[in-house]
Design a protein around this motif. Structure first.
Motif, short mmCIF file in Angstrom:
data_model
loop_
_atom_site.label_atom_id
_atom_site.label_comp_id
_atom_site.label_asym_id
_atom_site.label_seq_id
_atom_site.Cartn_x
_atom_site.Cartn_y
_atom_site.Cartn_z
N ALA B 59 0.85 -1.19 0.00
CA ALA B 59 0.00 0.00 0.00
C ALA B 59 0.88 1.24 0.00
O ALA B 59 2.00 1.19 0.51
N PRO B 60 0.42 2.35 -0.61
CA PRO B 60 1.21 3.58 -0.57
C PRO B 60 1.23 4.18 0.84
O PRO B 60 0.37 3.88 1.67
N PHE B 61 2.22 5.04 1.07
CA PHE B 61 2.35 5.82 2.31
C PHE B 61 2.40 4.98 3.59
O PHE B 61 1.74 5.30 4.56
N ILE B 62 3.15 3.86 3.56
CA ILE B 62 3.44 3.18 4.82
C ILE B 62 4.60 3.92 5.46
O ILE B 62 5.66 4.05 4.85
N THR B 74 6.90 3.01 2.34
CA THR B 74 6.66 3.03 0.90
C THR B 74 6.28 4.44 0.48
O THR B 74 5.85 5.24 1.29
N ASP B 75 6.45 4.72 -0.82
CA ASP B 75 6.14 6.07 -1.31
C ASP B 75 4.70 6.15 -1.82
O ASP B 75 3.89 5.24 -1.59
N MET B 76 4.37 7.22 -2.54
CA MET B 76 2.98 7.45 -2.96
C MET B 76 2.48 6.41 -3.95
O MET B 76 1.29 6.27 -4.17
N LEU B 77 3.42 5.67 -4.59
CA LEU B 77 2.99 4.64 -5.53
C LEU B 77 3.16 3.23 -4.93
O LEU B 77 3.10 2.25 -5.65
N GLY B 78 3.42 3.16 -3.62
CA GLY B 78 3.56 1.87 -2.97
C GLY B 78 4.87 1.17 -3.30
O GLY B 78 4.98 -0.05 -3.20
N ARG B 79 5.90 1.96 -3.70
CA ARG B 79 7.21 1.36 -3.95
C ARG B 79 8.00 1.37 -2.65
O ARG B 79 7.93 2.34 -1.88
N ASP B 80 8.76 0.29 -2.42
CA ASP B 80 9.54 0.19 -1.18
C ASP B 80 10.73 1.16 -1.23
O ASP B 80 11.55 1.11 -2.14
N ILE B 81 10.82 2.05 -0.22
CA ILE B 81 11.87 3.07 -0.25
C ILE B 81 13.25 2.45 -0.02
O ILE B 81 14.22 2.81 -0.68
#
Lengths: 330, 288
Positions: B59-62, B74-81
Motif C-alpha cells: 500500500a502507498p504511504f506506509i 513506501t512512497d505514494m505509488l507503494g514502492r519500497d523506499i
C-alpha cells in the motif's frame, strides 16, 4: 605615470574583450554541434519541437539557418547570428531568447549575491575561528559541520529547509519571489522579497559556506607559517592582532580567487535552488526550457551564463588588485 | 615575553600538525568504512530486494518503522523506499565510477600532452581547457543530457565531458615538474618513443594526486547525477536517489519522509568519498 596606467588599462581591456569573443565563439561551436546531435533537424529543435510554430515559420527558419545548404554555410550563419546577439526566438514563451534571459537575470543575481555574501562572510569567520583554535574542540566541530554541508546535495537541503521552516514552523514562504496577491509596494515589498529570499539563499549558500570555511582554515594555517608572522610575534604584537591584521588579510586572497572560480558552479546550483523554490530566475528558466524541450532557449542560457562567468572573473581580478597591490594583471 | 610567544606559537603549530596527522588517518578510515557500507548495500540490493524497485509492492504511504516488511516505508505509488535506496546505490556508484573514468582518460591525456610537449600544443590544449572551464559545468551536463535524451550512457558522457578540466590542469602541472628530471631527459636522448616515456616514466609519478582527485571526482559525479535525476533527467528505467527526492517533493507537506530519506544515502556516499580523498591527500602529501 598616469599615462602608463591608462595604457595598461586599455591593453588589459582589449585582452579581456578578446577573451570574451573567444569564449562566445567557442561556446557557439559547442552549441552548434549539440544542436546537430539532437533528434530532428535544427528548425524543429529551434521551434521547440512541439509544433508550436506554423509551417511558414518553419520554412522561414530553415532558410534563416540555411538548412538546405552545406554544413559550413549553416555554421557561418549560426555564428553570424550569435555575434549579432541574435539568440533566436522562443516559441514556447513567445519572446526573443535574449529578452527572456535579460528578464530573468536580476532575480538570479539577487539570489547569487545573497548566497555568496552569506557564504563568504560567515565561511571566512568560521574558518578564522577554526584556524585560531586549530586542533581543539572548536576546530573539530567547525570542520565536521563544514564537511557535512560539503557532502549534502543542494536540492536536498532546500527540501529539508522547506519541511522545517515552511511546513512545520510556518515561518517563511515555500516558494516564489513575492506575495503577488498582496500587492505590496515600497518597503513592504522589499521586506516581502527578503522573506522569500531567506530559504533559497541559505540553501544555495550552505554548500559554499562549507567550501569557504575549509579554504579559510587551510589558508590561515599556511599564512601562520610565514616568516613575517614570526617577525610580528617576535615584535610582541598580541596574538589577537597577529590573527586579525596580519594573517586574516593575507588569508583572504585565496577566498577571493575561489569566488571567481566557483561562479560557474554557483550558477549550476542556482538552477536546482530556483527549481525547488520556484524562484523566477535564469535557473528556473533553464528548467522550464528543459521541461518544454525548448533546446534553443537552453543553449542561449548556456551561452549567456558562460559570458557572465567571464565578466565576474574580470571583476574578481580587479578586486584582487585592490586587496593586494603586489598583483599585476597583465 | 616575545620568546615565550614564539615558543607558544611553535607549540601551537606542532599541536596542529599532530592533529592534522591524526585527522588524516581518521578521515581516511572513516571514509573507507562509510564507502564499504554503501558498496555492501549496492551488492546486497538484488539479494534483499529481488525484482524491480520501481514496482508497486505494498500500500502507498506506509510510514518508516511501522511495517516490518518495509523498514523505510513506501512512497505514494507503494514502492519500497529501502529497495529504491539500495538499488539506487548501484546506479549512483556505477555512474560515478564510469564518468570519472571518462574524465580521467580525457584529463590525463590532455594534461600529459600539454605538459610534455609545451609550446603550441600546450597553448591550444590549455585554451580548450579554459573554455570548458568557463561553461558552468552543471548547466553544460544538463544541456548534453537533454539533447541526447536521459539514459545511463548519456549521463555518464555528460558528466565525463564536463568534469575533466581540473584534472587536466593538475596532470599538466605534475608533468611539468617531472619533465626536466634526469631520467626523463635520459630516455629522450636514448630515443625512446615519446608515448613510452609519457606512459612508463612520467604518468606513474603523477599517480598519487590523480588518485586523490579521482575520489573527489567520483563524489562530485554522484552529486551531479543525483541533481540531474532530481530535475527529471535521470534514466527513467532505474531507481535513483535524486529521482526519489524529486518525486517525493509532491507529497512534502504530509509525507516528508519520501523526499528526505533517499537524500541521506547521497550524503553518506559523498561524505565517504570526500573523507577518503581528504585523508589520502594528507597522507600522500607529507609536506602539509
Amino acid at each position: 605615470m598616469t599615462r602608463d596606467v591608462l595604457r595598461d588599462g586599455a591593453l588589459h581591456a582589449a585582452r579581456r574583450f578578446g577573451q570574451i569573443v573567444f569564449v562566445v565563439l567557442g561556446i557557439a561551436v559547442v552549441n552548434f554541434f549539440l544542436l546537430r546531435l539532437a533528434p530532428g533537424d535544427a528548425a524543429e529543435v529551434l521551434a521547440g519541437e512541439a509544433g508550436a510554430a506554423t509551417p511558414e515559420f518553419m520554412a522561414a527558419l530553415r532558410q534563416q539557418f540555411g538548412l538546405d545548404q552545406p554544413v559550413h554555410v549553416q555554421f557561418a550563419k549560426y555564428i553570424g547570428n550569435i555575434l549579432t546577439l541574435n539568440l533566436g526566438y522562443s516559441f514556447r514563451q513567445g519572446m526573443p531568447v535574449s529578452w527572456l534571459i535579460l528578464d530573468r537575470l536580476p532575480a538570479t543575481m539577487l539570489l547569487m549575491g545573497a548566497s555568496i555574501g552569506f557564504a563568504s562572510i560567515l565561511g571566512s569567520a568560521l574558518g578564522f575561528l577554526a584556524a585560531r583554535h586549530a586542533g581543539r574542540l572548536t576546530d573539530t566541530v567547525v570542520s565536521v559541520v563544514a564537511l557535512l554541508f560539503y557532502a549534502t546535495p543542494v536540492f536536498w537541503i532546500g527540501v529539508v529547509l522547506i519541511v522545517v521552516f515552511s511546513v512545520w514552523l510556518d515561518w517563511l514562504p515555500v516558494g516564489g519571489m513575492a506575495t503577488i496577491e498582496a500587492g505590496y509596494t515600497g518597503i513592504a515589498y522589499a521586506v516581502d522579497v527578503a522573506r522569500h529570499l531567506v530559504l533559497p539563499a541559505l540553501t544555495l549558500g550552505l554548500f559554499y559556506l562549507a567550501i569557504y570555511t575549509r579554504l579559510m582554515r587551510a589558508s590561515m594555517l599556511q599564512v601562520y607559517g610565514e616568516d613575517f608572522i614570526r617577525t610580528a610575534v617576535a615584535k610582541g604584537v598580541s596574538p589577537r592582532n597577529v590573527a586579525a591584521r596580519h594573517v586574516l588579510r593575507n588569508a583572504l586572497l585565496p577566498v577571493v580567487t575561489m569566488l571567481g572560480m566557483q561562479i560557474g558552479s554557483i550558477l549550476g546550483g542556482a538552477i536546482l535552488v530556483e527549481t525547488v523554490f520556484s524562484w523566477p530566475g535564469l535557473g528556473r528558466l533553464a528548467f522550464e526550457s528543459l521541461f518544454q524541450r525548448d533546446l534553443n532557449l537552453l543553449l542561449g542560457i548556456l551561452l549567456s551564463s558562460s559570458v557572465l562567468v567571464v565578466l565576474v572573473n574580470i571583476a574578481v581580478d580587479l578586486a584582487y588588485r585592490l586587496l593586494d597591490p603586489r598583483v599585476e594583471i597583465g | 615575553m616575545a620568546t615565550i610567544a614564539i615558543a607558544r606559537q611553535e607549540g601551537g603549530r606542532r599541536r596542529a600538525r599532530l592533529a592534522q596527522r591524526i585527522r588524516a588517518n581518521t578521515s581516511a578510515i572513516t571514509g573507507g568504512v562509510i564507502l564499504l557500507l554503501v558498496l555492501a548495500g549496492a551488492l546486497a540490493a538484488p539479494v534483499l530486494y529481488p525484482g524491480d524497485p520501481l514496482d508497486m509492492v505494498a500500500a502507498p504511504f506506509i510510514w518508516p518503522g511501522t511495517d516490518r516488511a518495509h523498514v523505510l516505508g513506501t512512497d505514494m505509488l507503494g514502492r519500497d523506499i529501502a529497495a529504491g535506496i539500495l538499488h539506487g546505490a548501484r546506479v549512483s556508484l556505477v555512474i560515478g565510477l564510469v564518468a570519472t573514468l571518462v574524465s580521467i582518460v580525457i584529463g590525463v591525456t590532455l594534461g600529459a600532452l600539454s605538459g610534455f610537449y609545451g609550446g603550441r600544443v600546450d597553448a591550444v590544449l590549455m585554451r580548450i581547457t579554459e573554455l570548458v572551464q568557463t561553461i558552468p559545468p552543471f548547466l553544460f551536463a544538463l544541456a548534453i543530457v537533454a539533447i541526447l535524451q536521459p539514459s545511463i550512457p548519456s549521463i555518464v558522457v555528460a558528466i565525463g565531458l564536463t568534469a575533466w578540466p581540473s584534472l587536466a590542469r593538475l596532470v599538466r602541472a605534475e608533468v611539468l615538474k617531472i619533465r626536466h628530471r634526469d631520467f626523463v631527459q635520459a630516455s629522450i636522448s636514448l630515443g625512446v618513443p615519446h608515448w613510452r616515456i609519457i606512459v612508463l616514466d612520467i604518468l606513474p609519478n603523477t599517480l598519487a594526486p590523480v588518485i586523490v582527485s579521482a575520489s573527489i571526482l567520483v563524489a562530485s559525479a554522484i552529486l551531479t547525477e543525483s541533481s540531474l535525476a532530481f530535475l527529471g533527467l535521470g534514466d527513467p528505467n532505474v531507481a535513483s536517489w535524486g529521482g526519489m527526492v524529486g518525486a517525493g517533493r509532491e507529497v512534502l507537506r504530509t509525507d516528508w519522509y519520501v523526499a528526505t530519506l533517499p537524500g541521506l544515502a547521497i550524503v553518506a556516499a559523498v561524505l565517504g568519498l570526500n573523507l577518503l580523498g581528504d585523508g589520502l591527500n594528507d597522507i600522500l602529501d607529507p609536506q602539509r
